[in-house]
Design a protein around this motif. Structure first.
Motif, mmCIF file in Angstrom:
data_model
loop_
_atom_site.group_PDB
_atom_site.id
_atom_site.type_symbol
_atom_site.label_atom_id
_atom_site.label_comp_id
_atom_site.label_asym_id
_atom_site.label_seq_id
_atom_site.Cartn_x
_atom_site.Cartn_y
_atom_site.Cartn_z
ATOM 1 N N SER A 49 -2.848 -45.432 56.297
ATOM 2 C CA SER A 49 -2.362 -44.601 57.396
ATOM 3 C C SER A 49 -3.419 -44.375 58.477
ATOM 4 O O SER A 49 -3.134 -43.753 59.498
ATOM 5 C CB SER A 49 -1.916 -43.240 56.855
ATOM 6 O OG SER A 49 -3.004 -42.590 56.189
ATOM 7 N N HIS A 50 -4.612 -44.893 58.271
ATOM 8 C CA HIS A 50 -5.724 -44.647 59.185
ATOM 9 C C HIS A 50 -5.673 -45.619 60.368
ATOM 10 O O HIS A 50 -5.233 -46.765 60.211
ATOM 11 C CB HIS A 50 -7.049 -44.819 58.432
ATOM 12 C CG HIS A 50 -8.242 -44.271 59.145
ATOM 13 N ND1 HIS A 50 -8.965 -45.004 60.049
ATOM 14 C CD2 HIS A 50 -8.832 -43.056 59.080
ATOM 15 C CE1 HIS A 50 -9.961 -44.267 60.510
ATOM 16 N NE2 HIS A 50 -9.898 -43.068 59.944
ATOM 17 N N PRO A 51 -6.138 -45.195 61.564
ATOM 18 C CA PRO A 51 -6.154 -46.114 62.720
ATOM 19 C C PRO A 51 -6.960 -47.382 62.485
ATOM 20 O O PRO A 51 -6.706 -48.402 63.124
ATOM 21 C CB PRO A 51 -6.774 -45.259 63.828
ATOM 22 C CG PRO A 51 -6.460 -43.849 63.448
ATOM 23 C CD PRO A 51 -6.518 -43.822 61.953
ATOM 24 N N GLY A 67 -18.942 -43.669 57.874
ATOM 25 C CA GLY A 67 -18.073 -42.719 58.550
ATOM 26 C C GLY A 67 -16.784 -43.310 59.063
ATOM 27 O O GLY A 67 -15.849 -42.568 59.405
ATOM 28 N N MET A 68 -16.711 -44.641 59.115
ATOM 29 C CA MET A 68 -15.521 -45.307 59.669
ATOM 30 C C MET A 68 -14.221 -44.880 58.988
ATOM 31 O O MET A 68 -13.254 -44.505 59.663
ATOM 32 C CB MET A 68 -15.718 -46.829 59.604
ATOM 33 C CG MET A 68 -14.539 -47.667 60.067
ATOM 34 S SD MET A 68 -13.400 -48.097 58.700
ATOM 35 C CE MET A 68 -14.411 -49.187 57.711
ATOM 36 N N PRO A 69 -14.112 -44.878 57.658
ATOM 37 C CA PRO A 69 -12.819 -44.564 57.045
ATOM 38 C C PRO A 69 -12.464 -43.078 57.048
ATOM 39 O O PRO A 69 -11.303 -42.727 56.825
ATOM 40 C CB PRO A 69 -12.975 -45.074 55.611
ATOM 41 C CG PRO A 69 -14.436 -44.996 55.346
ATOM 42 C CD PRO A 69 -15.093 -45.321 56.655
ATOM 43 N N ARG A 109 -7.889 -37.132 50.033
ATOM 44 C CA ARG A 109 -7.459 -38.530 50.078
ATOM 45 C C ARG A 109 -8.423 -39.484 49.394
ATOM 46 O O ARG A 109 -8.025 -40.539 48.909
ATOM 47 C CB ARG A 109 -7.249 -38.946 51.533
ATOM 48 C CG ARG A 109 -6.140 -38.154 52.227
ATOM 49 C CD ARG A 109 -5.903 -38.634 53.648
ATOM 50 N NE ARG A 109 -4.971 -37.768 54.356
ATOM 51 C CZ ARG A 109 -4.493 -38.020 55.567
ATOM 52 N NH1 ARG A 109 -4.868 -39.130 56.216
ATOM 53 N NH2 ARG A 109 -3.664 -37.174 56.144
ATOM 54 N N PHE A 110 -9.709 -39.109 49.353
ATOM 55 C CA PHE A 110 -10.695 -39.999 48.738
ATOM 56 C C PHE A 110 -11.148 -39.509 47.372
ATOM 57 O O PHE A 110 -12.079 -40.058 46.792
ATOM 58 C CB PHE A 110 -11.896 -40.174 49.671
ATOM 59 C CG PHE A 110 -11.597 -41.007 50.892
ATOM 60 C CD1 PHE A 110 -11.666 -42.387 50.840
ATOM 61 C CD2 PHE A 110 -11.204 -40.405 52.077
ATOM 62 C CE1 PHE A 110 -11.378 -43.157 51.960
ATOM 63 C CE2 PHE A 110 -10.912 -41.162 53.199
ATOM 64 C CZ PHE A 110 -10.986 -42.538 53.143
ATOM 65 N N GLY A 111 -10.519 -38.460 46.871
ATOM 66 C CA GLY A 111 -10.834 -37.999 45.527
ATOM 67 C C GLY A 111 -12.175 -37.323 45.406
ATOM 68 O O GLY A 111 -12.853 -37.446 44.372
#
Length: 343
Positions: free
Chosen positions: A55-57, A27-29, A41-43
């Motif tokens: 662009s992710h924190p 779940g992190m990304p 974004r992840f297809g």
């Protein structure tokens, strides 16, 4: 030593820890994104360990990295193993030390309640003072080790759950949520337990947890869980159930959303950890915490054999984890309490 513990008990303990860590890492990304953004974004649907986008924190973290959710749970587990029973001071010290060691403040990887409380503790606040404002899900997601040790004694389970929350999440709301999760895990550890048994226990835990902490206004979490289960009962297809949870219950870090949605996912997926984690990872919002909570409960219910070992091995390698060793140590501590109190 390991051979004597190849039992159903160990499989359940290991499954709980694997579910927590794998849910967190998968779940992190996708955390902070909407379901549509995740798919775009992840297809498509995320079903493996992925790196966060630039662009992710959490950009820069490797695929399989866990977050503060697993880090805090392990810090609690180590404190329990060392001292055998938690106090507010032990919990506060364990969490502050963990945050310093991993530079959690500098990396900005802490939830709002935890960040506020740990800074207050560093400035000299007592554990009781520091956690007075905590209403989010940080207490609930780190509670698994407490459930694994005190699952056989309801009073100790509730007391230790409250103490584990107090320094950062000391409100009746946050403790009620953590108690729902710890009770669910405790019920899942029972041989032959059903999904219904787990959810019934979660409901009882939510009620009992309100006996602890600083009062705050809140929907009753057991009624909120009833609502979530009623909502998903309206739909035959899992995709429709998931969408309804997203739209009507929510995926934010508030416990009325994330913890209830995680519990409802146990029902949606029949208590199977991999489907529960994957659905949580793709729901959007606080994906790592929802997946970690659902994964820990389902892992305790179904055991370690229900997991994709390749994924789990990558998480352990990336984060230098030894979940089997930790599971054995927590199981040994539980057996110590069983003998001491004749459970």
């Amino acid at each position: 030593m390991l051979k004597q513990y190849f039992t159903v008990e160990l499989e359940k303990y290991l499954g709980c820890l694997w579910g927590l860590a794998l849910g967190d890492a998968m779940g992190m990304p996708t955390e902070f994104l909407t379901p549509e953004e995740i798919a775009s974004r992840f297809g498509g649907k995320v079903q493996e360990l992925r790196e966060p986008l630039v662009s992710h924190p959490r950009a820069g973290c490797p695929a399989g990295a866990v977050t503060d959710d697993t880090g805090q749970a392990i810090a609690l587990a180590k404190a329990l193993i060392t001292y055998q029973r938690l106090t507010p001071e032990l919990v506060a010290n364990a969490l502050v030390q963990w945050a310093i060691e991993v530079d959690a403040f500098g990396k900005g990887f802490l939830g709002p309640s935890t960040a506020y409380a740990l800074k207050a503790l560093q400035k000299g606040a007592t554990p009781a003072e520091a956690g007075r404002q905590g209403k989010t899900n940080g207490g609930a997601v780190r509670i698994a080790p407490v459930a694994l040790v005190f699952s056989d004694n309801w009073q100790l389970l509730m007391e230790q759950t409250a103490i584990a929350c107090l320094p950062t999440h000391g409100t009746t709301l946050a403790i009620s949520a953590a108690a729902a999760v710890s009770a669910a895990i405790a019920a899942a550890l029972v041989p032959g337990a059903s999904v219904e048994d787990v959810l019934k226990a979660a409901r009882l835990g939510a009620v009992a947890g309100r006996d602890y902490g600083y009062p705050c206004w809140t929907p009753l979490l057991e009624r909120r869980l009833d609502l979530a289960l009623e909502i998903i009962s309206r739909y035959a297809e899992r995709a429709d159930q998931i969408r309804a949870l997203y739209e009507l219950i929510g995926v934010d870090m508030t416990v009325t959303e994330s913890v209830i949605t995680a519990l409802a996912l146990v029902a949606v997926t029949g208590g199977e950890p991999m489907p529960a984690i994957i659905e949580a990872v793709n729901m959007g919002g606080d994906t790592d915490t929802i997946a970690a909570i659902a994964g820990a409960i389902c892992g305790a219910l179904r055991g370690s054999r229900a997991f994709d070992v390749t994924l789990v091995s990558q998480v352990e390698r990336v984060n230098s984890l030894d979940c089997k060793k930790l599971a054995i140590e927590l199981l040994e501590l539980r057996k110590t309490y069983m003998q001491r109190y004749s459970f």
